[in-house]
Design an enzyme around this catalytic site. Structure first.
Site, mmCIF file in Angstrom:
data_model
loop_
_atom_site.group_PDB
_atom_site.id
_atom_site.type_symbol
_atom_site.label_atom_id
_atom_site.label_comp_id
_atom_site.label_asym_id
_atom_site.label_seq_id
_atom_site.Cartn_x
_atom_site.Cartn_y
_atom_site.Cartn_z
ATOM 1 N N HIS A 1 0.883 -1.168 0.000
ATOM 2 C CA HIS A 1 0.000 0.000 0.000
ATOM 3 C C HIS A 1 0.918 1.215 0.000
ATOM 4 O O HIS A 1 1.935 1.233 0.704
ATOM 5 C CB HIS A 1 -0.903 0.036 1.222
ATOM 6 C CG HIS A 1 -1.533 1.399 1.425
ATOM 7 N ND1 HIS A 1 -2.554 1.863 0.639
ATOM 8 C CD2 HIS A 1 -1.237 2.399 2.311
ATOM 9 C CE1 HIS A 1 -2.884 3.086 1.033
ATOM 10 N NE2 HIS A 1 -2.101 3.437 2.042
ATOM 11 N N CYS B 1 -4.588 1.645 -4.703
ATOM 12 C CA CYS B 1 -3.881 2.726 -4.007
ATOM 13 C C CYS B 1 -2.545 3.051 -4.660
ATOM 14 O O CYS B 1 -2.131 4.211 -4.710
ATOM 15 C CB CYS B 1 -3.674 2.351 -2.539
ATOM 16 S SG CYS B 1 -2.810 0.766 -2.297
#
Length: 520
Positions: A46, A120
């Site tokens: 992420h 993301c």
């Protein structure tokens, strides 16, 4: 950080990329086993853009911004690396306007998340290159992770789990969506052509979910007799609850592999029949929210059989699948301390044998860490305390840099969970076991090259020297007296460039300095 351009009035703003591992180390430890060596991945990534004093990221609420420290503390996530992307002349207003436009047009709306095309990391890359006009962005190996997994033999099996991986909304006012409420409905309607069903829960297929901030508050206990002097340690204070690997999404795969295993097929008929029957019931049991007597009997019987078979001459792969299941079974609150003690006895040889593959030793440490983090052991620690020295000695041998990193991470997690248990006690004297843990962690820290191991070792010492918000004078003084104080400063660490590690080291140094300045 903003600086004045040498060309005149334009202001430049520093931009960084924060990289997180949603698996907390388990992808690196287990991905080769599940995906094959050609498709192994180091992390489940992420990323977020750090600029203008905020961290910008894409998740279930669309594009959000938050203070970086607030994002990390509320999610229980901390960067494994931070890349400097450069400096931009784009103003904060211009960047946030770009974000709002891309939420409104549906590109990064709350319902637009797509693991393989719009996640993301894709947002971070797009924002850095297009909105902030920077030449550097997200590394290609991070962008390629979902496709690398999908190309593996088990890719289609794991795909539904990975589809649900995203950062959930924080649920508080400290995190701001970059689009007003009046536009949310329009944004979501325009995003329908891009949308995928939004999952309701975060799922981590690598099953190592440290619970740095427990949702359940433990009962208040009397203040320790020997606690002095307050030192502000917000980073260390984040590590106060056990690390528990409790994700169940790999259970179907583990059961499937064991049911098809030749090793299981060669077992004596009665044992084989009982084991297979219990294994096939396991996924259904884990889906239920209540515990029936039948379920309890299945769990106890399965644990007993798995521990018996663990000593047999079976493949390392089958042992890994068995221990992946065991790490969840040991968390069942209906078990007895006798059953748990038997599991520890059976698993101990796995971590003690240096000839075992590091992946096998890592998941064995995961089982032992879960045991120490369970409510059962928390309430009955005195029943297993005598056997802990043997495990601490084994963990010490694993902390050498000659040991593969996944086994070192497992050993460090075990020491951390044990330190959490010790911190719950109010013993005035420091036990020999505690001294062993302090010495092992302090000795290993300066030469350790893995950021996750360093964090866990600092957190281990932190739980011993500062408990219930106050310094344990005797434990901190012991570190100073043994000469470890200078070894734990940021400049003496090999991974001193990591922001969280620097913060942990500074806070530990502040504690030891406070103790050194006491006129005792």
């Amino acid at each position: 950080m903003a600086t004045q351009s040498s060309q005149g009035t334009s202001t430049k703003h520093e931009v960084k990329l924060a990289i997180y591992d949603l698996s907390q180390g388990m992808a690196g430890a287990l991905s080769a086993q599940f995906l094959g060596p050609n498709h192994a991945i180091d992390i489940i990534p992420h990323t977020g853009i750090i600029a203008y004093g905020y961290e910008y990221y894409f998740g279930q609420s669309g594009i959000e911004k938050a203070d970086p420290s607030h994002f990390r503390s509320t999610r229980g996530l901390h960067p494994i690396d931070i890349h400097h992307l450069g400096e931009t002349h784009v103003t904060q207003h211009e960047f946030e306007e770009w974000c709002r436009q891309h939420m409104t047009n549906g590109h990064y709306a709350p319902t637009s998340y797509d693991l393989f095309h719009r996640n993301c990391n894709n947002f971070s890359h797009h924002a850095a290159t297009e909105a902030l006009k920077l030449p550097k962005a997200v590394p290609e190996e991070i962008l390629d992770v979902p496709h690398k997994v999908l190309r593996s033999p088990m890719g289609e099996f794991i795909r539904p789990m990975m589809q649900q991986m995203q950062i959930s909304p924080s649920g508080d006012s400290s995190t701001n969506s970059l689009i007003g409420n009046q536009n949310n409905q329009q944004s979501q309607q325009q995003a329908k052509k891009h949308s995928h069903p939004a999952p309701t829960t975060d799922v981590n297929p690598w099953a190592n979910l440290p619970s740095e901030k427990s949702e359940e508050k433990k009962e208040e206990e009397p203040s320790p007799k020997k606690r002095v002097k307050h030192v502000h340690t917000p980073t260390l204070d984040n590590y106060s609850s056990p690390m528990i690997a409790n994700e169940k999404n790999m259970i179907d795969l583990c059961v499937k592999k064991l049911v098809e295993s030749k090793s299981i097929a060669s077992l004596e008929n009665t044992l084989q029949s009982r084991l297979l029957s219990n294994l096939k019931q396991l996924p259904h049991i884990f889906q239920q929210n209540t515990s029936s007597n039948r379920n309890i009997d299945v769990i106890k019987s399965l644990l007993q059989d798995l521990m018996q078979i663990l000593a047999f001459n079976i493949t390392n792969s089958d042992k890994i699948y068995m221990l992946m299941i065991t790490r969840l079974l040991v968390l069942d609150p209906t078990l007895t301390i006798e059953i748990i003690s038997n599991v520890m006895t059976k698993v101990c040889p796995v971590v003690l044998d240096p000839t075992n593959k590091s992946t096998l030793r890592a998941i064995a440490w995961c089982v032992l860490s879960n045991i120490l983090g369970s409510d059962l052991v928390n309430k009955n620690y005195e029943n297993v305390e005598e056997s802990m020295q043997e495990f601490v000695d084994a963990a010490v041998t694993c902390l050498s840099n000659d040991t593969p990193v996944d086994a070192r991470r497992g050993a460090a997690a075990f020491l951390y969970n044990l330190a959490c248990l010790i911190a719950m006690k109010d013993d005035e004297e420091i036990a020999d076991l505690t001294v062993s843990i302090i010495c092992a962690s302090a000795e290993a820290l300066p030469d350790e090259v893995d950021v996750d191991v360093v964090k866990r070792l600092f957190a281990t010492i932190g739980n011993i020297v500062k408990t219930k918000g106050e310094i344990n004078e005797k434990a901190a003084s012991l570190i100073v007296d043994l000469g470890y104080g200078d070894r734990l400063t940021p400049q003496n660490l090999r991974v001193h460039g990591n922001d969280e590690v620097k913060s942990l080291a500074r806070e530990m140094s502040n504690i030891l300095t406070a103790i050194s300045s006491e006129d005792c």
